[in-house]
Write a protein that holds these residues in place. Structure first.
Motif, PDB file in Angstrom:
ATOM      1  N   ILE A  26       0.862  -1.182   0.000  1.00  0.00           N
ATOM      2  CA  ILE A  26       0.000   0.000   0.000  1.00  0.00           C
ATOM      3  C   ILE A  26       0.904   1.240   0.000  1.00  0.00           C
ATOM      4  CG2 ILE A  26      -1.735   1.268   1.330  1.00  0.00           C
ATOM      5  CD1 ILE A  26      -2.457  -1.459   2.650  1.00  0.00           C
ATOM      6  N   PRO A  27       0.629   2.214  -0.865  1.00  0.00           N
ATOM      7  CA  PRO A  27       1.475   3.412  -0.848  1.00  0.00           C
ATOM      8  C   PRO A  27       1.438   4.090   0.529  1.00  0.00           C
ATOM      9  CG  PRO A  27       0.047   3.403  -2.795  1.00  0.00           C
ATOM     10  CD  PRO A  27      -0.415   2.273  -1.906  1.00  0.00           C
ATOM     11  N   THR A  28       2.598   4.528   1.001  1.00  0.00           N
ATOM     12  CA  THR A  28       2.644   5.202   2.303  1.00  0.00           C
ATOM     13  C   THR A  28       2.265   6.666   2.175  1.00  0.00           C
ATOM     14  OG1 THR A  28       4.945   5.873   2.020  1.00  0.00           O
ATOM     15  CG2 THR A  28       4.557   3.723   3.048  1.00  0.00           C
ATOM     16  N   GLY A  29       2.421   7.221   0.974  1.00  0.00           N
ATOM     17  CA  GLY A  29       2.152   8.650   0.775  1.00  0.00           C
ATOM     18  C   GLY A  29       3.423   9.466   0.658  1.00  0.00           C
ATOM     19  N   SER A  30       4.573   8.862   0.923  1.00  0.00           N
ATOM     20  CA  SER A  30       5.862   9.537   0.719  1.00  0.00           C
ATOM     21  C   SER A  30       6.417   9.111  -0.636  1.00  0.00           C
ATOM     22  CB  SER A  30       6.850   9.150   1.823  1.00  0.00           C
ATOM     23  OG  SER A  30       8.188   9.372   1.376  1.00  0.00           O
ATOM     24  N   GLY A  31       6.610  10.065  -1.531  1.00  0.00           N
ATOM     25  CA  GLY A  31       7.094   9.743  -2.873  1.00  0.00           C
ATOM     26  C   GLY A  31       8.427   9.018  -2.856  1.00  0.00           C
ATOM     27  N   VAL A  32       9.344   9.496  -2.023  1.00  0.00           N
ATOM     28  CA  VAL A  32      10.683   8.905  -1.975  1.00  0.00           C
ATOM     29  C   VAL A  32      10.617   7.474  -1.447  1.00  0.00           C
ATOM     30  CG1 VAL A  32      12.960   9.067  -0.890  1.00  0.00           C
ATOM     31  CG2 VAL A  32      11.816  11.134  -1.697  1.00  0.00           C
ATOM     32  N   ILE A  33       9.929   7.302  -0.323  1.00  0.00           N
ATOM     33  CA  ILE A  33       9.842   5.966   0.286  1.00  0.00           C
ATOM     34  C   ILE A  33       9.083   5.013  -0.632  1.00  0.00           C
ATOM     35  CG2 ILE A  33       8.741   4.689   2.195  1.00  0.00           C
ATOM     36  CD1 ILE A  33       9.740   6.880   4.067  1.00  0.00           C
ATOM     37  N   ASP A  34       8.017   5.482  -1.249  1.00  0.00           N
ATOM     38  CA  ASP A  34       7.241   4.595  -2.124  1.00  0.00           C
ATOM     39  C   ASP A  34       8.040   4.177  -3.358  1.00  0.00           C
ATOM     40  OD1 ASP A  34       5.091   4.491  -0.426  1.00  0.00           O
ATOM     41  OD2 ASP A  34       4.023   6.146  -1.376  1.00  0.00           O
ATOM     42  N   ALA A  35       8.855   5.094  -3.875  1.00  0.00           N
ATOM     43  CA  ALA A  35       9.690   4.738  -5.035  1.00  0.00           C
ATOM     44  C   ALA A  35      10.701   3.666  -4.635  1.00  0.00           C
ATOM     45  CB  ALA A  35      10.407   5.980  -5.564  1.00  0.00           C
ATOM     46  N   GLU A  36      11.293   3.823  -3.445  1.00  0.00           N
ATOM     47  CA  GLU A  36      12.260   2.819  -2.983  1.00  0.00           C
ATOM     48  C   GLU A  36      11.570   1.487  -2.706  1.00  0.00           C
ATOM     49  OE1 GLU A  36      15.451   6.031  -1.099  1.00  0.00           O
ATOM     50  OE2 GLU A  36      14.434   4.633   0.251  1.00  0.00           O
ATOM     51  N   HIS A  37      10.384   1.546  -2.117  1.00  0.00           N
ATOM     52  CA  HIS A  37       9.625   0.304  -1.894  1.00  0.00           C
ATOM     53  C   HIS A  37       9.349  -0.399  -3.217  1.00  0.00           C
ATOM     54  CE1 HIS A  37       7.748   1.384   2.300  1.00  0.00           C
ATOM     55  NE2 HIS A  37       9.042   1.104   2.356  1.00  0.00           N
ATOM     56  N   GLY A  38       8.990   0.386  -4.237  1.00  0.00           N
ATOM     57  CA  GLY A  38       8.695  -0.205  -5.542  1.00  0.00           C
ATOM     58  C   GLY A  38       9.895  -0.911  -6.132  1.00  0.00           C
ATOM     59  N   ALA A  39      11.067  -0.282  -5.992  1.00  0.00           N
ATOM     60  CA  ALA A  39      12.289  -0.879  -6.548  1.00  0.00           C
ATOM     61  C   ALA A  39      12.628  -2.183  -5.816  1.00  0.00           C
ATOM     62  CB  ALA A  39      13.446   0.114  -6.439  1.00  0.00           C
ATOM     63  N   ILE A  40      12.463  -2.176  -4.484  1.00  0.00           N
ATOM     64  CA  ILE A  40      12.749  -3.391  -3.698  1.00  0.00           C
ATOM     65  C   ILE A  40      11.721  -4.471  -4.015  1.00  0.00           C
ATOM     66  CG2 ILE A  40      12.810  -4.326  -1.338  1.00  0.00           C
ATOM     67  CD1 ILE A  40      13.990  -1.534  -0.514  1.00  0.00           C
ATOM     68  N   LEU A  41      10.473  -4.067  -4.163  1.00  0.00           N
ATOM     69  CA  LEU A  41       9.435  -5.049  -4.499  1.00  0.00           C
ATOM     70  C   LEU A  41       9.719  -5.709  -5.844  1.00  0.00           C
ATOM     71  CD1 LEU A  41       6.770  -6.138  -3.278  1.00  0.00           C
ATOM     72  CD2 LEU A  41       5.568  -4.608  -4.831  1.00  0.00           C
ATOM     73  N   ASP A  42      10.257  -4.928  -6.786  1.00  0.00           N
ATOM     74  CA  ASP A  42      10.615  -5.509  -8.092  1.00  0.00           C
ATOM     75  C   ASP A  42      11.650  -6.627  -7.915  1.00  0.00           C
ATOM     76  OD1 ASP A  42       8.897  -3.854  -9.428  1.00  0.00           O
ATOM     77  OD2 ASP A  42      10.441  -2.461 -10.145  1.00  0.00           O
ATOM     78  N   LEU A  43      12.656  -6.367  -7.055  1.00  0.00           N
ATOM     79  CA  LEU A  43      13.685  -7.397  -6.815  1.00  0.00           C
ATOM     80  C   LEU A  43      13.056  -8.639  -6.184  1.00  0.00           C
ATOM     81  CD1 LEU A  43      16.584  -5.183  -5.346  1.00  0.00           C
ATOM     82  CD2 LEU A  43      16.374  -6.084  -7.673  1.00  0.00           C
ATOM     83  N   LEU A  44      12.204  -8.406  -5.182  1.00  0.00           N
ATOM     84  CA  LEU A  44      11.567  -9.535  -4.484  1.00  0.00           C
ATOM     85  C   LEU A  44      10.615 -10.286  -5.407  1.00  0.00           C
ATOM     86  CD1 LEU A  44      10.887  -7.701  -1.111  1.00  0.00           C
ATOM     87  CD2 LEU A  44      12.374  -9.699  -1.396  1.00  0.00           C
ATOM     88  N   SER A  45       9.907  -9.550  -6.255  1.00  0.00           N
ATOM     89  CA  SER A  45       8.952 -10.191  -7.163  1.00  0.00           C
ATOM     90  C   SER A  45       9.671 -11.114  -8.135  1.00  0.00           C
ATOM     91  CB  SER A  45       8.158  -9.139  -7.939  1.00  0.00           C
ATOM     92  OG  SER A  45       7.384  -8.361  -7.065  1.00  0.00           O
ATOM     93  N   ALA A  46      10.844 -10.658  -8.608  1.00  0.00           N
ATOM     94  CA  ALA A  46      11.606 -11.505  -9.537  1.00  0.00           C
ATOM     95  C   ALA A  46      12.022 -12.805  -8.846  1.00  0.00           C
ATOM     96  CB  ALA A  46      12.835 -10.750 -10.049  1.00  0.00           C
ATOM     97  N   MET A  47      12.433 -12.685  -7.566  1.00  0.00           N
ATOM     98  CA  MET A  47      12.869 -13.880  -6.819  1.00  0.00           C
ATOM     99  C   MET A  47      11.715 -14.847  -6.564  1.00  0.00           C
ATOM    100  SD  MET A  47      15.109 -12.271  -3.765  1.00  0.00           S
ATOM    101  CE  MET A  47      16.389 -11.078  -4.044  1.00  0.00           C
ATOM    102  N   THR A  48      10.545 -14.278  -6.244  1.00  0.00           N
ATOM    103  CA  THR A  48       9.424 -15.141  -5.859  1.00  0.00           C
ATOM    104  C   THR A  48       8.641 -15.644  -7.071  1.00  0.00           C
ATOM    105  OG1 THR A  48       8.019 -13.193  -5.546  1.00  0.00           O
ATOM    106  CG2 THR A  48       9.101 -14.079  -3.595  1.00  0.00           C
ATOM    107  N   ALA A  49       8.938 -15.094  -8.245  1.00  0.00           N
ATOM    108  CA  ALA A  49       8.203 -15.508  -9.452  1.00  0.00           C
ATOM    109  C   ALA A  49       8.960 -16.584 -10.221  1.00  0.00           C
ATOM    110  CB  ALA A  49       7.941 -14.301 -10.341  1.00  0.00           C
TER     111      ALA A  49
END
Ligand code: FE2
Ligand code: FE2
Length: 152
Positions: free
Chosen positions: A11-34
């Motif tokens: 869920i977006p936190t509302g902080s642009g910087v934090i959400d962008a970093e979360h998105g980048a980390i989620l991409d890494l995790l998604s690749a691993m779990t997929a």
């Protein structure tokens, strides 16, 4: 088997910087779990991204009460410990499995949706606080007699 989706979605936190970093980390995790590659290289890249991101959050934590800040920092240390344990396993040539990747994903989503959302909300409230009104300025607007009585 651990299913990352049991933690819900990010869920977006509302902080642009934090959400962008979360998105980048989620991409890494998604690749691993997929079903993508999941080994030393992927874990090292994840650790690097997570370290940068946790540093971003630590800089925001001054707005938190001490006990909440410590709890949040402890959660970050615990995640580092999980990643480092898997890195050590990979370095020994030990087996990594889908559950390991799914747990990394699960923790990340739950933490982002709870502790990080609280952090961003606390920072937003701190920034919304009205400016301090100077009592001296206010007293200056009074009659001299009232001013002297209130200042004494
Ligand atoms: Fe975060
Ligand atoms: Fe965090």
């Amino acid at each position: 088997m651990t299913h990352a989706l049991h933690g819900g979605s990010l869920i977006p936190t509302g902080s642009g910087v934090i959400d962008a970093e979360h998105g980048a980390i989620l991409d890494l995790l998604s690749a691993m779990t997929a079903g993508g590659p999941f080994g030393l290289a992927e874990l090292t890249a994840l650790r690097h991204a997570v370290a940068g991101h946790f540093a971003t959050e630590t800089a925001e934590m001054a707005v938190l009460a001490t006990d909440r800040r410590e709890r949040h920092e402890q959660a970050h240390r615990s995640y580092f410990a999980s990643i480092d344990a898997l890195i050590a396993t990979a370095e020994r040539g030990g087996p990594l499995n889908d559950d390991d990747a799914n747990r990394l994903m699960l923790w990340f989503i739950v933490h982002s949706n709870t502790a990080d959302t609280e952090l961003v909300e606390a920072a937003r409230r701190a920034n919304d606080e009205p400016p301090m009104i100077s009592m001296d300025d206010w007293l200056d607007s009074l009659d001299e007699a009232d001013r002297d009585a209130l200042r004494s």
